[in-house]
Design a protein around this motif. Structure first.
Motif, mmCIF file in Angstrom:
data_model
loop_
_atom_site.group_PDB
_atom_site.id
_atom_site.type_symbol
_atom_site.label_atom_id
_atom_site.label_comp_id
_atom_site.label_asym_id
_atom_site.label_seq_id
_atom_site.Cartn_x
_atom_site.Cartn_y
_atom_site.Cartn_z
ATOM 1 N N SER A 25 -22.573 25.259 71.389
ATOM 2 C CA SER A 25 -22.447 26.548 72.068
ATOM 3 C C SER A 25 -20.983 26.965 72.094
ATOM 4 O O SER A 25 -20.121 26.176 72.507
ATOM 5 N N LEU A 26 -20.699 28.172 71.638
ATOM 6 C CA LEU A 26 -19.342 28.711 71.733
ATOM 7 C C LEU A 26 -19.372 30.223 71.594
ATOM 8 O O LEU A 26 -20.293 30.791 71.026
ATOM 9 N N ASN A 27 -18.356 30.860 72.134
ATOM 10 C CA ASN A 27 -18.189 32.304 72.042
ATOM 11 C C ASN A 27 -16.928 32.617 71.244
ATOM 12 O O ASN A 27 -15.849 32.121 71.578
ATOM 13 N N VAL A 28 -17.080 33.422 70.208
ATOM 14 C CA VAL A 28 -15.954 33.825 69.359
ATOM 15 C C VAL A 28 -15.575 35.254 69.735
ATOM 16 O O VAL A 28 -16.400 36.169 69.647
ATOM 17 N N GLU A 29 -14.334 35.430 70.165
ATOM 18 C CA GLU A 29 -13.896 36.736 70.637
ATOM 19 C C GLU A 29 -13.752 37.728 69.488
ATOM 20 O O GLU A 29 -13.405 37.363 68.364
ATOM 21 N N SER A 30 -14.000 38.984 69.797
ATOM 22 C CA SER A 30 -13.882 40.058 68.809
ATOM 23 C C SER A 30 -12.463 40.127 68.261
ATOM 24 O O SER A 30 -11.488 40.102 69.010
ATOM 25 N N GLY A 31 -12.350 40.192 66.941
ATOM 26 C CA GLY A 31 -11.052 40.315 66.293
ATOM 27 C C GLY A 31 -10.238 39.041 66.210
ATOM 28 O O GLY A 31 -9.088 39.056 65.776
ATOM 29 N N SER A 32 -10.848 37.907 66.577
ATOM 30 C CA SER A 32 -10.109 36.635 66.567
ATOM 31 C C SER A 32 -10.242 35.923 65.230
ATOM 32 O O SER A 32 -11.111 36.235 64.417
ATOM 33 N N ALA A 203 -5.371 29.479 63.159
ATOM 34 C CA ALA A 203 -6.395 29.862 64.128
ATOM 35 C C ALA A 203 -5.838 30.271 65.482
ATOM 36 O O ALA A 203 -4.862 29.701 65.979
ATOM 37 N N ASP A 204 -6.508 31.258 66.093
ATOM 38 C CA ASP A 204 -6.264 31.579 67.500
ATOM 39 C C ASP A 204 -6.878 30.497 68.380
ATOM 40 O O ASP A 204 -6.294 30.085 69.378
ATOM 41 N N LYS A 205 -8.095 30.056 68.002
ATOM 42 C CA LYS A 205 -8.754 28.957 68.700
ATOM 43 C C LYS A 205 -9.413 28.048 67.669
ATOM 44 O O LYS A 205 -9.756 28.494 66.574
ATOM 45 N N ILE A 206 -9.574 26.777 68.040
ATOM 46 C CA ILE A 206 -10.162 25.782 67.150
ATOM 47 C C ILE A 206 -11.388 25.173 67.824
ATOM 48 O O ILE A 206 -11.330 24.780 68.995
ATOM 49 N N ALA A 207 -12.488 25.108 67.080
ATOM 50 C CA ALA A 207 -13.678 24.394 67.533
ATOM 51 C C ALA A 207 -13.730 23.075 66.767
ATOM 52 O O ALA A 207 -13.964 23.069 65.557
ATOM 53 N N LEU A 208 -13.469 21.972 67.450
ATOM 54 C CA LEU A 208 -13.463 20.657 66.806
ATOM 55 C C LEU A 208 -14.859 20.054 66.851
ATOM 56 O O LEU A 208 -15.441 19.872 67.930
ATOM 57 N N LEU A 214 -19.915 19.745 69.167
ATOM 58 C CA LEU A 214 -18.671 20.406 69.523
ATOM 59 C C LEU A 214 -17.970 19.572 70.586
ATOM 60 O O LEU A 214 -18.493 19.379 71.692
ATOM 61 N N ARG A 215 -16.786 19.051 70.253
ATOM 62 C CA ARG A 215 -16.090 18.159 71.178
ATOM 63 C C ARG A 215 -15.035 18.874 72.020
ATOM 64 O O ARG A 215 -14.782 18.470 73.153
ATOM 65 N N GLN A 216 -14.416 19.893 71.451
ATOM 66 C CA GLN A 216 -13.462 20.682 72.235
ATOM 67 C C GLN A 216 -13.248 22.015 71.533
ATOM 68 O O GLN A 216 -13.112 22.080 70.313
ATOM 69 N N TYR A 217 -13.244 23.086 72.327
ATOM 70 C CA TYR A 217 -13.030 24.444 71.812
ATOM 71 C C TYR A 217 -11.892 25.029 72.620
ATOM 72 O O TYR A 217 -12.027 25.290 73.813
#
Length: 346
Positions: A25-32, A203-208, A214-217
Motif C-alpha cells: 500500500s502506498l500513495n504517489v503524489e501528483s507530479g512526483s 526520486a522525491d520519495k523511495i519505496a523500498l 514494502l519495507r519503507q516508503y
C-alpha cells in the motif's frame, strides 16, 4: 493530492505459493518522481505491470485520482510504460516511432508532426526524425522510447529500469535528462531500479521493496539516515550495529555510555552509525569518544575502509584516502561517534 494509490496490492503467480508482491500500500503524489527500489525478484516490475494493466492483481486495488482502474484495459488507463528494452519499431523512422501513439488516436498529421518536433527537442534529438532506430546509439534509442511515451502526455509514466542497459556515462546522462523532463512536464513518474544511488539521485520519495513487501516508503534522506529496521539499514550500506539499551537519553552498551540525539526511540536495542560518519582522531575527552585499534585497512579507490576493534566491538569506517594515508593496521586511535549521526533502531 494522490495521483496513484496502491491498496493492499498482492500478486501470486500461478503455480507459486509465495507472493511476488504482498500487501503493498502506498500513495504517489501528483507530479512526483518516485522510485521502486529493491534487489532482483523483489516484485518491483510486477507492481509496475499491474499498474499498467499488463498483469491482474490477485487481490487489492489500484486507484488513479481516487478511482479504481482494475476493470479498465491498459489502453484506457492513461498510464504509459517504458521498458528496459526500448522496443522501437525497426522499420519506422524516429519521427514515426515517436508519433505512433498519436497516429493510433487518429490525430491530424500536422498536429502529430508539430508534437513530434516539440518532444524531440525536449529529449535533445531534433533533426533525427528521418533516421531508423538501427542508426542510433543506445542512449539515443532510449531517448526515442521516452519521447514516444511522453508525447501522449500520460497521467502516469512508468519506467522499468530504463537505463540499466546503458554504460555508466550514458546512464548518468539519461538520469539528468529524466530529471529535467520531469521538471519541465510535471508528469507523475514511477520508475523501477535496483541502483540505490540512482534512486537517491532522482526520486522525491523511495519505496523500498524486499521479498515482495514494502519495507519503507520515505524521502531518500530518511531511508539513508533513519532506516526502519536492520534490513533496511543494511540495504543502504549500514555496517555498524551495536547492541545495548536506551537509558535516560544514553545508549548503554559494551563501549560504554553513548549520548544519543534527542529524537532517539526510548525502546531501541540496536544502535547504528554509517561508516562514513565515524570521526577518527578525536579528543579522548569529547562526548562519545572511545579508544580503538585498526584491525585492517583496504584502499577502495575513492575511499579507504578501516576495520576497527573498539574494546571487542567491531566497527567499519570509510575515509578519504588522503586522511587514511598515515593510518596503519595495529595503530591505536581515538574515534568519535557524533551524536547527530547516531540512529537507534526501534
Amino acid at each position: 493530492m494522490s495521483d496513484l494509490a496502491l491498496e493492499h496490492l498482492t500478486k501470486i503467480y500461478p503455480g507459486s505459493e509465495t507472493p511476488a508482491v504482498e500487501g503493498v500500500s502506498l500513495n504517489v503524489e501528483s507530479g512526483s518522481l518516485t522510485a521502486l527500489l529493491g534487489p532482483s525478484a523483489c516484485g518491483k516490475s510486477t507492481i509496475l505491470k499491474m499498474i499498467a494493466g499488463l498483469l491482474t492483481p490477485t487481490s487489492g486495488d489500484i486507484r488513479f485520482a481516487g478511482s479504481s482502474v482494475l476493470k479498465q484495459p491498459p489502453q484506457s488507463r492513461d498510464a504509459v510504460m517504458v521498458f528496459q528494452d526500448h522496443l522501437l519499431f525497426p522499420y519506422l523512422t524516429v519521427g514515426e516511432n515517436v508519433g505512433f501513439g498519436l497516429k493510433m488516436r487518429v490525430q491530424a498529421k500536422a498536429k502529430i508532426n508539430r508534437a513530434v518536433g516539440e518532444i524531440l527537442e525536449l529529449v535533445q534529438l531534433s533533426g533525427l526524425e528521418q533516421r531508423k532506430p538501427s542508426e542510433l546509439s543506445g542512449g539515443q534509442q532510449q531517448r526515442v522510447a521516452l519521447a514516444r511515451a511522453l508525447i501522449l502526455r500520460p497521467r502516469i509514466l512508468l519506467l522499468d529500469e530504463p537505463f540499466s542497459n546503458l554504460d555508466e556515462s550514458l546512464r548518468l546522462e539519461m538520469q539528468t535528462l529524466l530529471k529535467s523532463l520531469h521538471a519541465e512536464m510535471k508528469t507523475t513518474m514511477l520508475f523501477v531500479t535496483h541502483d540505490q544511488e540512482e534512486a537517491i539521485t532522482l526520486a522525491d520519495k523511495i519505496a523500498l521493496l524486499l521479498s515482495g513487501r514494502l519495507r519503507q516508503y520515505d524521502i531518500p534522506q530518511n531511508l539513508y539516515n533513519h532506516p526502519k529496521d536492520r534490513e533496511v539499514a543494511q540495504f543502504f550500506g549500514a555496517r555498524n550495529f551495536i547492541s545495548g539499551r536506551v537509558e535516560a537519553g544514553k545508549f548503554d552498551c559494551p563501549l560504554g555510555q553513548i549520548v544519543l540525539p534527542e529524537n532517539a526511540p526510548a525502546d531501541g536495542r540496536l544502535l547504528t552509525i554509517r561508516p562514513e560518519n565515524i570521526v577518527i582522531g578525536s579528543n579522548a575527552s569529547s562526548d562519545n569518544s572511545f579508544p580503538a585499534t585498526i584491525a585492517s585497512k583496504k584502499f577502495l579507490g575513492s575511499q579507504t575502509r578501516l576495520e576497527l576493534d573498539a574494546t571487542g566491538q567491531e566497527l567499519t569506517v570509510l575515509l578519504s584516502p588522503n586522511i587514511a594515508e598515515s593510518l596503519q593496521a595495529g595503530t591505536e586511535i581515538i574515534i568519535q561517534l557524533p551524536r547527530q549521526s547516531l540512529w537507534v533502531l526501534p
